[in-house]
Design an enzyme around this catalytic site. Structure first.
Site, short mmCIF file in Angstrom:
data_model
loop_
_atom_site.label_atom_id
_atom_site.label_comp_id
_atom_site.label_asym_id
_atom_site.label_seq_id
_atom_site.Cartn_x
_atom_site.Cartn_y
_atom_site.Cartn_z
N ASN A 1 -12.42 62.05 -19.08
CA ASN A 1 -13.48 61.04 -18.98
C ASN A 1 -13.24 60.01 -20.08
O ASN A 1 -13.50 60.28 -21.26
CB ASN A 1 -14.85 61.71 -19.14
CG ASN A 1 -16.00 60.77 -18.86
OD1 ASN A 1 -15.85 59.55 -18.85
ND2 ASN A 1 -17.18 61.33 -18.65
N ARG B 1 -11.91 60.22 -14.45
CA ARG B 1 -13.04 59.38 -14.08
C ARG B 1 -12.58 57.93 -14.12
O ARG B 1 -12.11 57.43 -15.14
CB ARG B 1 -14.20 59.57 -15.06
CG ARG B 1 -15.36 58.63 -14.78
CD ARG B 1 -16.33 58.57 -15.94
NE ARG B 1 -17.39 57.60 -15.74
CZ ARG B 1 -17.95 56.89 -16.69
NH1 ARG B 1 -17.57 57.04 -17.95
NH2 ARG B 1 -18.91 56.03 -16.42
N HIS C 1 -22.22 55.13 -12.69
CA HIS C 1 -22.75 56.45 -13.09
C HIS C 1 -22.82 57.42 -11.91
O HIS C 1 -23.57 58.39 -11.93
CB HIS C 1 -24.15 56.33 -13.72
CG HIS C 1 -24.15 55.66 -15.05
ND1 HIS C 1 -25.17 54.81 -15.46
CD2 HIS C 1 -23.27 55.70 -16.09
CE1 HIS C 1 -24.92 54.36 -16.68
NE2 HIS C 1 -23.77 54.89 -17.08
N HIS D 1 -30.51 57.85 -15.60
CA HIS D 1 -29.37 58.13 -16.48
C HIS D 1 -29.51 57.19 -17.67
O HIS D 1 -29.12 56.02 -17.61
CB HIS D 1 -28.05 57.90 -15.75
CG HIS D 1 -26.84 58.13 -16.60
ND1 HIS D 1 -26.00 59.20 -16.43
CD2 HIS D 1 -26.31 57.42 -17.63
CE1 HIS D 1 -25.03 59.16 -17.31
NE2 HIS D 1 -25.20 58.08 -18.06
N LEU D 2 -30.09 57.69 -18.75
CA LEU D 2 -30.39 56.86 -19.91
C LEU D 2 -29.52 57.30 -21.08
O LEU D 2 -29.76 58.33 -21.71
CB LEU D 2 -31.88 56.98 -20.28
CG LEU D 2 -32.88 56.67 -19.17
CD1 LEU D 2 -34.31 56.82 -19.68
CD2 LEU D 2 -32.66 55.27 -18.59
N ARG E 1 -25.34 46.31 -23.90
CA ARG E 1 -25.23 45.45 -22.71
C ARG E 1 -26.59 44.86 -22.39
O ARG E 1 -27.62 45.51 -22.55
CB ARG E 1 -24.72 46.25 -21.51
CG ARG E 1 -23.32 46.79 -21.69
CD ARG E 1 -22.88 47.57 -20.47
NE ARG E 1 -22.09 48.73 -20.86
CZ ARG E 1 -21.89 49.80 -20.13
NH1 ARG E 1 -22.47 49.88 -18.93
NH2 ARG E 1 -21.16 50.80 -20.57
N ASP F 1 -28.06 52.24 -31.40
CA ASP F 1 -28.35 53.67 -31.28
C ASP F 1 -29.86 53.89 -31.21
O ASP F 1 -30.59 53.55 -32.14
CB ASP F 1 -27.76 54.42 -32.47
CG ASP F 1 -27.89 55.92 -32.32
OD1 ASP F 1 -28.99 56.45 -32.58
OD2 ASP F 1 -26.90 56.56 -31.94
N MET F 2 -30.32 54.49 -30.12
CA MET F 2 -31.75 54.69 -29.94
C MET F 2 -32.33 55.58 -31.03
O MET F 2 -33.46 55.35 -31.51
CB MET F 2 -32.03 55.29 -28.56
CG MET F 2 -33.49 55.55 -28.27
SD MET F 2 -34.51 54.02 -28.27
CE MET F 2 -34.14 53.39 -26.62
N GLY G 1 -27.80 61.04 -22.69
CA GLY G 1 -28.16 61.26 -24.08
C GLY G 1 -29.60 60.95 -24.43
O GLY G 1 -30.31 61.78 -25.03
N ILE G 2 -30.10 59.77 -24.07
CA ILE G 2 -31.49 59.41 -24.36
C ILE G 2 -32.43 60.18 -23.43
O ILE G 2 -33.44 60.73 -23.86
CB ILE G 2 -31.69 57.89 -24.21
CG1 ILE G 2 -30.84 57.13 -25.23
CG2 ILE G 2 -33.16 57.53 -24.37
CD1 ILE G 2 -30.81 55.63 -25.01
N GLU H 1 -20.47 65.09 -16.31
CA GLU H 1 -19.50 64.33 -15.53
C GLU H 1 -18.14 65.03 -15.48
O GLU H 1 -17.44 64.97 -14.47
CB GLU H 1 -19.34 62.93 -16.12
CG GLU H 1 -20.58 62.07 -15.97
CD GLU H 1 -20.49 60.76 -16.72
OE1 GLU H 1 -21.01 59.75 -16.20
OE2 GLU H 1 -19.91 60.75 -17.83
#
Length: 444
Positions: A50, A134, A222, A250-251, A283, A325-326, A372-373, A423
């Site tokens: 990936n 991928r 995704h 998908h966050l 993005r 980064d959240m 991840g989030i 994935e």
């Protein structure tokens, strides 16, 4: 030593979307024998790769049969490829982990070469049967996992403008793999393949029909993650739940939503490229086309500067002015108004698109958070769901804080789930199925 993927400028136009007649000379790493059936009793070693814009993840699996889950043997990960702070982390089946400095790895080809060298010193893992990759974008003509051959590589190089942040690196890894394993089957697993079922009305832009016929349309991304979630839901909760009206969020660093019913995609937030849709880490998500024209004509940006702006300088990073980064933004939300604004915009857009997809589905049975989030940020899930109370969504605070598999209350009209995506195992499964289909034979 490693082949480098050619890059194609955005200004080269739309002709790259047509199927190419150009054919590359034979690549020895991808010339395969055909017609050999796999032995059902033999272990089949699959390496799933990936490739990200600045990362590379790979896992080695052993498949015993189509009906049993594979054994995970090795997990390999490199972050910040080519940067001084990059680090290789390798974990084996027995749980032992090793870390290696990676600042000498100049690119993704060098990173996968390091892994191949390491595997070469570990004969106990046995010979590889195939390698799955991928690939983010498959264009009009690659709608299912399949064997990589020189004509496909020629086509995919022409599609680089659609995803200049991922596709060049992935192709570089494919070509480097061919250098190391000249006779080994390589299988392409496309993120866009999940959206084959998406209705034309959801794919279409209101542009002249000639552009549609050339291939300018919404493709979605995704897809490997979404397919894994649907399969996981089927395994865990049954066919009826997997076939119900789903919105999957998908966050992660890249973020998108998908509306799914009957296990098939009906719509998604990303479109022609992975830049569209939701606010992401760096993005922009959706923009008025006039914004792009303004930046080109009035601000004088070049196409490359515009690409950098919308893909690497926008999103959470652009709004906050400090971080993509959240987790970092959540830590300083209370003291940093710009961080708070970035978080608010992220959650607002997720709620807005969710509401729109409810109308596409004609209702909602399951809302699923992943990546991840989605898997780890309880406060983000809560803020998104608080705006969906009109649908009857109710969250149980303790379950949400624990990242439980189901975080909705018993009274909630919609079941809200948290599922970990994978994935890499999806890549491995697709690769194993292609090998099992008798389309390719095993070569060592």
């Amino acid at each position: 030593m490693y082949a480098t993927a050619r890059t194609v400028g955005i200004s080269e136009g739309m002709l790259f979307l047509k199927r190419l007649t150009v054919r590359l000379p034979p690549i020895t790493g991808l010339c395969l024998q055909k017609g050999t059936n796999m032995q059902s009793t033999a272990k089949t070693a699959i390496l799933a790769i990936n490739t990200g814009s600045s990362s590379l993840k790979a896992r080695l699996y052993n498949f015993g049969s189509p009906d049993s889950p594979p054994d995970l043997l090795i997990t390999f990960k490199v972050e910040q490829v080519g940067q001084p702070a990059s680090l290789i982390k390798l974990t084996e089946q027995n749980g032992s982990s090793q870390e290696f400095p990676a600042n000498h790895l100049a690119d993704h080809g060098a990173a996968i070469g390091w892994l191949f060298d390491w595997l070469g010193d570990k004969p106990s893992y046995g010979p590889l049967s195939a390698i799955g990759h991928r690939l983010v974008f498959g264009g009009l003509h690659y709608s299912e996992p399949q064997l990589i051959d020189p004509p496909m590589l020629a086509d995919l190089h022409k599609l680089v403008p659609l995803d200049p942040d991922h596709l060049p690196q992935a192709l570089q890894v494919v070509e480097a793999t061919g250098q190391f394993y000249p006779a080994l089957p390589q299988i392409a697993c496309f993120d866009t393949a999940f959206y084959n079922s998406m209705p034309a009305v959801a794919r279409r832009y209101a542009l002249p029909r000639a552009l549609w016929e050339e291939g300018l349309r919404r493709y979605g991304f995704h897809g490997l993650s979404y397919q894994y979630i649907v399969d996981k839901l089927r395994a865990d909760a049954g066919e009826a739940v997997a076939a119900s009206r789903l919105i999957i969020a998908h966050l992660g660093s890249g973020a998108s939503l998908a509306a799914v019913q009957g296990g098939k995609s009906l719509d998604t937030t990303m479109g022609f490229t992975p830049t569209g849709g939701l606010v992401m880490s760096s993005r922009s998500g959706d923009l008025d086309p006039g914004v792009m024209l303004y930046l080109l004509t009035q601000k004088g940006l070049t196409t490359e500067e515009l690409n950098q702006l919308v893909n690497r300088q926008s999103g959470l990073l652009g709004v906050s002015g400090s971080s993509a980064d959240m987790n970092e933004l959540l830590k300083k939300e209370a003291s940093d108004p710009q961080a708070a604004e970035a978080i608010e915009l992220f959650c607002y857009q997720a709620r807005k698109f969710t509401g729109g997809f409810v109308s596409v589905l004609g209702g909602l049975d399951n809302l699923i958070f992943t990546a991840g989030i989605g898997e780890n940020a309880a406060s983000i899930r809560l803020r998104i769901c608080q705006g969906l109370a009109f649908l009857g969504v109710e969250i149980e605070t303790e379950l949400n804080q624990a990242n439980a598999p189901i975080i909705s209350s018993q009274a909630s009209a919609v079941t809200v789930r948290v599922l970990k995506t994978d994935e890499e195992v999806m890549i491995a499964r697709h690769t194993y199925r292609v090998l099992s289909s008798d389309k390719t034979g095993q070569t060592n």
